[in-house]
Design an enzyme around this catalytic site. Structure first.
Site, PDB file in Angstrom:
ATOM      1  N   HIS A   1     -18.610   9.154   1.002  1.00  0.00           N
ATOM      2  CA  HIS A   1     -17.342   8.437   1.145  1.00  0.00           C
ATOM      3  C   HIS A   1     -17.413   7.133   0.367  1.00  0.00           C
ATOM      4  CE1 HIS A   1     -13.530   8.075   3.420  1.00  0.00           C
ATOM      5  NE2 HIS A   1     -13.700   6.788   3.178  1.00  0.00           N
TER       6      HIS A   1
ATOM      7  N   ASP B   1      -7.250   6.469  14.149  1.00  0.00           N
ATOM      8  CA  ASP B   1      -7.415   5.746  12.876  1.00  0.00           C
ATOM      9  C   ASP B   1      -6.156   5.867  12.024  1.00  0.00           C
ATOM     10  OD1 ASP B   1      -8.919   4.357  10.704  1.00  0.00           O
ATOM     11  OD2 ASP B   1      -8.488   6.249   9.697  1.00  0.00           O
TER      12      ASP B   1
ATOM     13  N   ARG C   1      -2.407  -1.478   9.995  1.00  0.00           N
ATOM     14  CA  ARG C   1      -3.180  -2.501   9.255  1.00  0.00           C
ATOM     15  C   ARG C   1      -2.612  -2.683   7.852  1.00  0.00           C
ATOM     16  NH1 ARG C   1      -8.626   0.012   9.047  1.00  0.00           N
ATOM     17  NH2 ARG C   1      -9.133  -1.728   7.693  1.00  0.00           N
TER      18      ARG C   1
ATOM     19  N   SER D   1     -13.099   2.496  10.771  1.00  0.00           N
ATOM     20  CA  SER D   1     -12.136   3.448  10.211  1.00  0.00           C
ATOM     21  C   SER D   1     -12.878   4.528   9.416  1.00  0.00           C
ATOM     22  CB  SER D   1     -11.158   2.680   9.307  1.00  0.00           C
ATOM     23  OG  SER D   1     -10.457   3.535   8.455  1.00  0.00           O
TER      24      SER D   1
ATOM     25  N   LYS E   1     -14.145   8.680  10.844  1.00  0.00           N
ATOM     26  CA  LYS E   1     -13.743   9.911  10.143  1.00  0.00           C
ATOM     27  C   LYS E   1     -14.965  10.724   9.729  1.00  0.00           C
ATOM     28  CE  LYS E   1     -10.999   7.381   7.621  1.00  0.00           C
ATOM     29  NZ  LYS E   1      -9.935   6.609   7.047  1.00  0.00           N
TER      30      LYS E   1
HETATM   31  N1  URA Z   1     -10.979   3.489   3.681  1.00  0.00           N
HETATM   32  C1  URA Z   1     -10.739   3.870   4.954  1.00  0.00           C
HETATM   33  O1  URA Z   1     -10.749   5.049   5.281  1.00  0.00           O
HETATM   34  N2  URA Z   1     -10.476   2.904   5.867  1.00  0.00           N
HETATM   35  C2  URA Z   1     -10.460   1.589   5.573  1.00  0.00           C
HETATM   36  O2  URA Z   1     -10.232   0.786   6.446  1.00  0.00           O
HETATM   37  C3  URA Z   1     -10.691   1.203   4.218  1.00  0.00           C
HETATM   38  C4  URA Z   1     -10.967   2.178   3.291  1.00  0.00           C
END
Ligand code: URA
Length: 434
Positions: free
Chosen positions: A82, A161, A168, A183, A187
């Site tokens: 990621h 999220d 946000r 966040s 995931k």
């Molecule tokens: N990517 C994400 O999934 N969440 C964030 O808060 C910032 C980047």
């Protein structure tokens, strides 16, 4: 419990306990807490921060707010990757086939563009016919057959999220380290991989503008992953200038294909090899990163990673034309060249400004409901500290109209700054946090 007292407690800089954080996440998920109270809490976190215990509890509660993927039907150790988000970041399209071609299953749930940064799912959708959604049965079948699937985040994966992120995004609370860490990691945990390689971006194109903030975020995410039983490492990489040349969607896919052919930009190849190597080590294929890097590079130059990419695109319904110079990707018809106004050195290639320029051309969204134009974007052909002569080609704009193309070319003339002496350089890979 009432949510107002939780907001006030955080506003006063006190630590929330596990029950209060569960109450918050349950309330976000079942929509019993109104948006204005969630937003007020997020702003309190932005100013007051969160302790490691709070961040950990928030991550775990968010991961469990929806379905948790069970990858036990997949043969082998699954490794995920990621990026925290950057400009020109098409590494997944190069890294995932390299790793899968080496026998490590990669199941990746990717996102769409966010702000000035692009998203893998938008890029993949520029391939005619490519499907980013599939049933669980098809997903497991594809992974067991070809070791690779990249899909969009399904409706019920980490719904807390999804909701919190959208709030946000519009309340000025995106760039809070504990909120970013929870966040991303919620995931990754919910997606079920056994090992996670994080690409933490730093610089103008990233959400973390300086190395200290990037290191803090990397440490936070690595600790969360390891505490939750996932082997996690983070590579901190520069995004002060775009990664590679292409910033857009179809043009980024084309650049990823060229990189898989060994003809891509050097920085993209370098980062892809390092990230792939860490994934191969986590997957148990190699004992050390140097060996894994050599194999990752070999997978590019022996054609096996490209073959895996072709197999993956076909498996998800994509139709690329390998005889066509653009591989069947639809590029915008209007192309405007940008030439250097003077000789000298490129001292700045501001990734944030270039990302925003591509976004305004239509490669990204300004509102959630906007449709994107996959064919537009910017190819920045010069790198930081490169010596150039007056009238050299420094960028190409792909636009939906002449007017848009000329506007973007003027923007790029001032974004790509030229001076008579070079700037201090910095490496692409700044640190690895294990
Ligand atoms: N990517 C994400 O999934 N969440 C964030 O808060 C910032 C980047």
């Amino acid at each position: 419990m009432d949510f107002l007292s939780i907001i006030v407690k955080k506003r006063n800089g006190l630590e929330l306990n596990h029950n209060e954080i569960r109450y918050l996440v349950d309330g976000i998920t079942n929509e019993s807490i109104p948006d204005y109270q969630i937003s007020a809490w997020a702003m309190a976190v932005f100013f007051r921060g969160m302790t490691p215990e709070e961040t950990f509890a928030l991550t775990q509660a968010m991961a469990e707010s929806g379905q948790m993927a069970d990858l036990s039907r997949i043969m082998g150790k699954c490794i995920d990757k990621h990026s925290t988000g950057g400009v020109g970041d098409k590494t997944t399209l190069v890294v995932a086939p390299i790793v899968a071609a080496n026998g490590i299953p990669v199941v990746k749930m990717s996102g769409r563009g966010l702000g000035h940064t692009g998203g893998t799912i938008d890029k993949l959708e520029s391939i005619p016919g490519f499907r980013v959604e599939m049933s669980r049965e098809d997903l497991f079948d594809q992974i067991n057959r070809i070791n690779l699937a990249i899909i969009s985040q399904s409706g019920n994966l980490v719904p807390a999220d999804k909701k919190l992120y959208a709030l946000r995004d519009v309340t000025g609370t995106v760039d809070s380290l504990p909120l970013i860490a929870s966040s991303i990691m919620s995931k990754k945990i919910a997606a079920g991989a056994h090992g996670i390689v994080l690409d933490v971006k730093v610089g103008s194109g990233a959400f973390m503008k300086d190395l200290n903030a990037a290191e803090e975020l990397a440490n936070m995410m690595v600790r969360i992953g390891n505490n939750l039983g996932r082997e996690t490492i983070a590579v901190i990489s520069d995004n002060d200038q775009p990664l590679g040349n292409a910033v857009g969607n179809a043009i980024e896919v084309k650049e990823a294909i060229l990189t898989l052919m060994g003809r891509g930009p050097h920085d993209l190849e370098e980062l892809a090899i390092v990230l792939a190597a860490h994934m191969l080590v986590l997957g148990g294929k190699f004992e050390n990163v140097a060996q894994a890097q050599a194999r990752a590079k070999e997978a590019i130059y022996d054609g096996s990673a490209l073959e895996k990419f072709k197999e993956f695109v076909r498996a998800q319904g994509g139709d690329l034309d390998w005889q066509d110079p653009n591989y069947g990707l639809r590029m915008a018809k209007t192309i405007v060249e940008v030439r250097a106004k003077q000789s000298g050195y490129i001292v700045e290639n501001d990734a944030f400004a270039i990302g925003n320029c591509a976004r305004l051309l239509g490669a990204g969204r300004l509102k959630m409901s906007d449709a994107i134009d996959h064919g537009v974007g910017v190819d920045v052909l010069v790198r930081r500290n490169q010596k150039i002569k007056e009238d050299d080609l420094i960028a190409r704009v792909y636009a939906s109209s002449e007017e848009q193309g000329i506007w973007a070319s003027k923007e790029l003339e001032s974004i790509c700054k030229i001076a008579s002496t070079p700037n201090e350089d910095r490496p692409l890979i700044l640190k690895v946090v294990e």
